[in-house]
Design an enzyme around this catalytic site. Structure first.
Site, short mmCIF file in Angstrom:
data_model
loop_
_atom_site.label_atom_id
_atom_site.label_comp_id
_atom_site.label_asym_id
_atom_site.label_seq_id
_atom_site.Cartn_x
_atom_site.Cartn_y
_atom_site.Cartn_z
N ASP A 257 0.87 -1.17 0.00
CA ASP A 257 0.00 0.00 0.00
C ASP A 257 0.92 1.23 0.00
O ASP A 257 2.10 1.13 0.36
CB ASP A 257 -0.87 -0.02 1.26
N ASP B 42 -0.31 5.09 0.72
CA ASP B 42 -0.64 6.13 1.71
C ASP B 42 -0.71 5.56 3.12
O ASP B 42 -1.49 4.64 3.39
CB ASP B 42 -1.96 6.80 1.34
N GLY C 246 -9.65 10.61 -3.30
CA GLY C 246 -9.71 12.04 -2.97
C GLY C 246 -10.94 12.74 -3.52
O GLY C 246 -11.57 13.55 -2.83
N GLU D 228 -13.81 11.35 -4.39
CA GLU D 228 -14.97 10.79 -3.69
C GLU D 228 -15.08 11.41 -2.28
O GLU D 228 -16.18 11.69 -1.79
CB GLU D 228 -14.84 9.27 -3.57
N ARG D 229 -13.93 11.62 -1.65
CA ARG D 229 -13.89 12.21 -0.31
C ARG D 229 -14.43 13.65 -0.35
O ARG D 229 -15.19 14.07 0.52
CB ARG D 229 -12.44 12.18 0.19
N THR E 141 -5.14 2.55 -4.36
CA THR E 141 -6.16 3.17 -5.21
C THR E 141 -6.04 4.69 -5.16
O THR E 141 -7.01 5.42 -5.35
CB THR E 141 -7.58 2.67 -4.85
N THR E 142 -4.82 5.12 -4.92
CA THR E 142 -4.48 6.54 -5.02
C THR E 142 -4.09 6.87 -6.47
O THR E 142 -3.64 5.99 -7.20
CB THR E 142 -3.30 6.83 -4.06
C1 XBP Z 1 -5.57 6.05 -0.13
C2 XBP Z 1 -6.71 6.92 -0.37
C3 XBP Z 1 -6.50 8.01 -1.31
C4 XBP Z 1 -5.68 9.15 -0.77
C5 XBP Z 1 -5.71 10.33 -1.68
O1 XBP Z 1 -6.02 4.82 0.38
O2 XBP Z 1 -7.78 6.75 0.17
O3 XBP Z 1 -7.74 8.49 -1.69
O4 XBP Z 1 -6.18 9.59 0.49
O5 XBP Z 1 -5.36 9.98 -2.96
P1 XBP Z 1 -5.04 3.58 0.43
P2 XBP Z 1 -6.22 10.44 -4.23
O6 XBP Z 1 -3.86 3.96 1.24
O7 XBP Z 1 -5.81 2.50 1.09
O8 XBP Z 1 -4.70 3.22 -1.00
O9 XBP Z 1 -6.59 11.86 -4.01
O10 XBP Z 1 -5.26 10.23 -5.38
O11 XBP Z 1 -7.43 9.55 -4.30
MG MG Z 2 -3.09 3.25 3.21
#
Ligand code: XBP
Ligand code: MG
Length: 338
Positions: A68, A70, A112, A114-115, A182-183
Site C-alpha cells: 500500500d 498512503d 480524494g 470521492e472524499r 487506489t491513489t
Molecule cells: C488512499 C486513499 C486516497 C488518498 C488520496 O487509500 O484513500 O484516496 O487519500 O489519494 P489507500 P487520491 O492507502 O488504502 O490506497 O486523491 O489520489 O485519491
Molecule cells: Mg493506506
C-alpha cells in the site's frame, strides 16, 4: 507556504510513467520474475537470489510483497494529502478547511475526489447542482494532487522507517513486489521517484493504482489485478497495509496482511484481527518492538547484536506467515535462514 511552482516537470513525469507502465506490464507477462537487469539499474542490492538472469523468492512461503502507499510507505495522509486538500481549498478561494479529526472521519471514504464529494454532501455552502458539484470536486482534486506533488518534491514526506530496508531486501532475496493502491498514479509517481529514483517502477513487477481499477478499496480489485499481473497465488502474497479499507480489500482477495499502524488509523486494529487474516499488527516496520504477535527473537550467536530497534525483515514476516498458517508451511518456516 507556497506549493505552486514547478508544474512543468509533470509533463516529463507523464512520459516516464508511460514507460514505467509498459515495463510493469511486460514484467507481469513473465509472471513474478523481476529481471536482473532492471533491478541492477535501480541500484537495488543483488544477493544470492540472483540466478540465470531472474530473481526468485528465497524466503519460505513469501512469493510477493504487496505495498500500500498512503500511510504505509509514508505518512502521506497527514503530511501530504491533508495539507494539500487545505491548500486547494485556499487556492479555490473557499473557506473550507479540514482538521485532523474531520480528516480521520473522511478517510473512511477512499479516493480524494470521492472524499470531496462526500464532504460537500454535508455543506450548506457547496454547490447544489450535481454537475457543478462534480466539476468543483474534479478541480479541487486536480489542485490537491498538484500541491501534493510539490509537497513531496520539497522533501516534506520521508519514507517511513524500515520501508527502504524491506524494499531493498526484497530485491536482494528475489521477492517480487507490487504497488497496490487506489491513489492517483501521479501521486505514487511523485513519491516513489523522489525516494527510489527515476527507475523506481522497475523495482516492482506490478504497479496498480486508481486508474487501473473500476472500484477502489475496500473492493479487492486492486489486489486481484496485482496478483494476476504477478502470477502468484494470494496465500503467498503478503499485503502491507495501514487502513481498515486496505485490509478489507486485501483479505477479500485472499492475501495475508501485515498492518503497520499509521497516524490516522492508530487504534483501528484489535487483536482479534488475527482471526481474519491479519498476520501481524505493529507500530511500523522500523521497529521489532510492539508487534502482535511479537517478533520472534533471532536465533544464533548474533542474537544479542540485534536490538529491537532493528527493522522488521523478511524472515520476521515469514515467521508470522508460518504461525498464521500452520501445517506444511510451518516445516518450511523452521528452515528459514537466519
Ligand atoms: C488512499 C486513499 C486516497 C488518498 C488520496 O487509500 O484513500 O484516496 O487519500 O489519494 P489507500 P487520491 O492507502 O488504502 O490506497 O486523491 O489520489 O485519491
Ligand atoms: Mg493506506
Amino acid at each position: 507556504m507556497t506549493c505552486r511552482g514547478d508544474r512543468g516537470r509533470k509533463a516529463g513525469g507523464a512520459a516516464a510513467w508511460a514507460i514505467a507502465e509498459v515495463t510493469a506490464e511486460v514484467t507481469a507477462e513473465v509472471t513474478a520474475e523481476v529481471t536482473a537487469e532492471a533491478v541492477a539499474g535501480a541500484a537495488a542490492p543483488i544477493g544470492p537470489a540472483l540466478t540465470g538472469g531472474t530473481l526468485r523468492s528465497t524466503v519460505a512461503g513469501i512469493d510477493a510483497l504487496l505495498w500500500d502507499v498512503d500511510g504505509t510507505l509514508a505518512e502521506t495522509e497527514r503530511d501530504g494529502h491533508l495539507v494539500a486538500f487545505n491548500l486547494a481549498f485556499a487556492d479555490e478561494g473557499l473557506p473550507w478547511r479540514w482538521d485532523d479529526s474531520r480528516y480521520a472521519r473522511l478517510l473512511t471514504v477512499t479516493g480524494g475526489r470521492e472524499r470531496l464529494l462526500h464532504d460537500m454532501a454535508d455543506r450548506a455552502d457547496a454547490p447544489m447542482a450535481v454537475g457543478e458539484r462534480d466539476r468543483l470536486a474534479r478541480r479541487l482534486h486536480a489542485r490537491k494532487n498538484a500541491d501534493y506533488a510539490d509537497l513531496v518534491a520539497s522533501g516534506a514526506i520521508p519514507l517511513r522507517a524500515g520501508v527502504r530496508e524491506l524494499i531493498d531486501a526484497c530485491g536482494a532475496r528475489g521477492v517480487a513486489m507490487a504497488i497496490t493502491t487506489t491513489t492517483s498514479r501521479a501521486s505514487v509517481e511523485a513519491l516513489l521517484r523522489l525516494h527510489l529514483g527515476e527507475r523506481w517502477a522497475e523495482r516492482f513487477a506490478a504497479v496498480v493504482c486508481a486508474e487501473d481499477v473500476t472500484q477502489k478499496k475496500p473492493d479487492p480489485e486492486v489486489f486481484v489485478t496485482a496478483l494476476r499481473r504477478l502470477g502468484v497465488e494470494a496465500r503467498g502474497a503478503v499485503a502491507i497495509e495501514d487502513s481498515p479499507n486496505g485490509v478489507a480489500a486485501a483479505r477479500a482477495a485472499g492475501c495475508p496482511v501485515v498492518v503497520t499502524r499509521s497516524r490516522f488509523f492508530a487504534d483501528a486494529f484489535a487483536d482479534e484481527a488475527a482471526a481474519s487474516g491479519v498476520i501481524a499488527v505493529g507500530p511500523g516496520l522500523g521497529s521489532r518492538a510492539g508487534w502482535s504477535p511479537a517478533v520472534m527473537a533471532k536465533r544464533g550467536p548474533v542474537a544479542s547484536l540485534q536490538p529491537r530497534t532493528t527493522p522488521v525483515d523478511l524472515d520476521d514476516i515469514a515467521d508470522w506467515l508460518a504461525r498464521w498458517r500452520p501445517g506444511p508451511l510451518s516445516q518450511v518456516g523452521d528452515s528459514i535462514t537466519r
